[in-house]
Design a protein around this motif. Structure first.
Motif, PDB file in Angstrom:
ATOM      1  N   PHE A  41       0.781  -0.758   0.305  1.00 44.13           N
ATOM      2  CA  PHE A  41      -0.162  -0.329  -0.175  1.00 44.13           C
ATOM      3  C   PHE A  41       0.709   1.787  -0.065  1.00 44.13           C
ATOM      4  O   PHE A  41       0.357   1.898  -0.026  1.00 44.13           O
ATOM      5  N   THR A  44       0.908   2.520  -3.411  1.00 43.86           N
ATOM      6  CA  THR A  44       0.426   3.042  -3.518  1.00 43.86           C
ATOM      7  C   THR A  44      -0.094   4.776  -3.150  1.00 43.86           C
ATOM      8  O   THR A  44      -0.794   5.681  -3.363  1.00 43.86           O
ATOM      9  N   VAL A  49       1.703   3.824  -8.906  1.00 45.41           N
ATOM     10  CA  VAL A  49       0.006   2.658  -9.070  1.00 45.41           C
ATOM     11  C   VAL A  49       1.701   1.156 -10.318  1.00 45.41           C
ATOM     12  O   VAL A  49       0.585   0.565 -10.262  1.00 45.41           O
ATOM     13  N   TYR A  52       3.103  -0.317  -8.973  1.00 44.15           N
ATOM     14  CA  TYR A  52       2.203  -1.525  -7.947  1.00 44.15           C
ATOM     15  C   TYR A  52       1.788  -2.775  -8.380  1.00 44.15           C
ATOM     16  O   TYR A  52       1.832  -3.698  -8.711  1.00 44.15           O
TER      17      TYR A  52
END
Length: 104
Positions: A41, A44, A49, A52
């Motif tokens: 997380f 993020t 992103v 991720y």
């Protein structure tokens, strides 16, 4: 494994008790997954992103390889073992990748 049988009997039907051999690797996998998600997380939160998504894609490929290797040898037990190995490797990578953030 008496505790596992009791837990399965309470949470599910009695016929699930036969699957108690899957409980330990599944619980290990779940904890590794939880710890990994907490770290992922950060990507993020840092608006990374793309990284991720790339990590998730590579993780899925690692799972596919682990399933191909473990299922023929371990049968059904190979699935939670592969998942635990996947998240163990991913957690190790996350700890290395976020070592600067974790050291503060």
């Amino acid at each position: 494994m008496v505790a596992a049988r009791g837990l399965l009997a309470v949470l599910f039907e009695a016929r699930f008790v036969e699957a108690n051999f899957l409980l330990a690797p599944q619980l290990l996998s779940d904890w590794l997954k939880f710890l990994t998600w907490v770290l992922l997380f950060l990507l993020t939160a840092q608006a990374r992103v793309g990284q991720y998504v790339a990590v998730q894609a590579v993780s899925a490929l690692v799972l596919a390889v682990l399933l191909a290797l473990l299922l023929p040898t371990y049968g059904l037990l190979g699935a939670p073992l592969a998942q635990a190995a996947r998240y163990g490797l991913l957690l190790a990578w996350c700890l290395w990748f976020f070592r600067r953030e974790l050291s503060h």
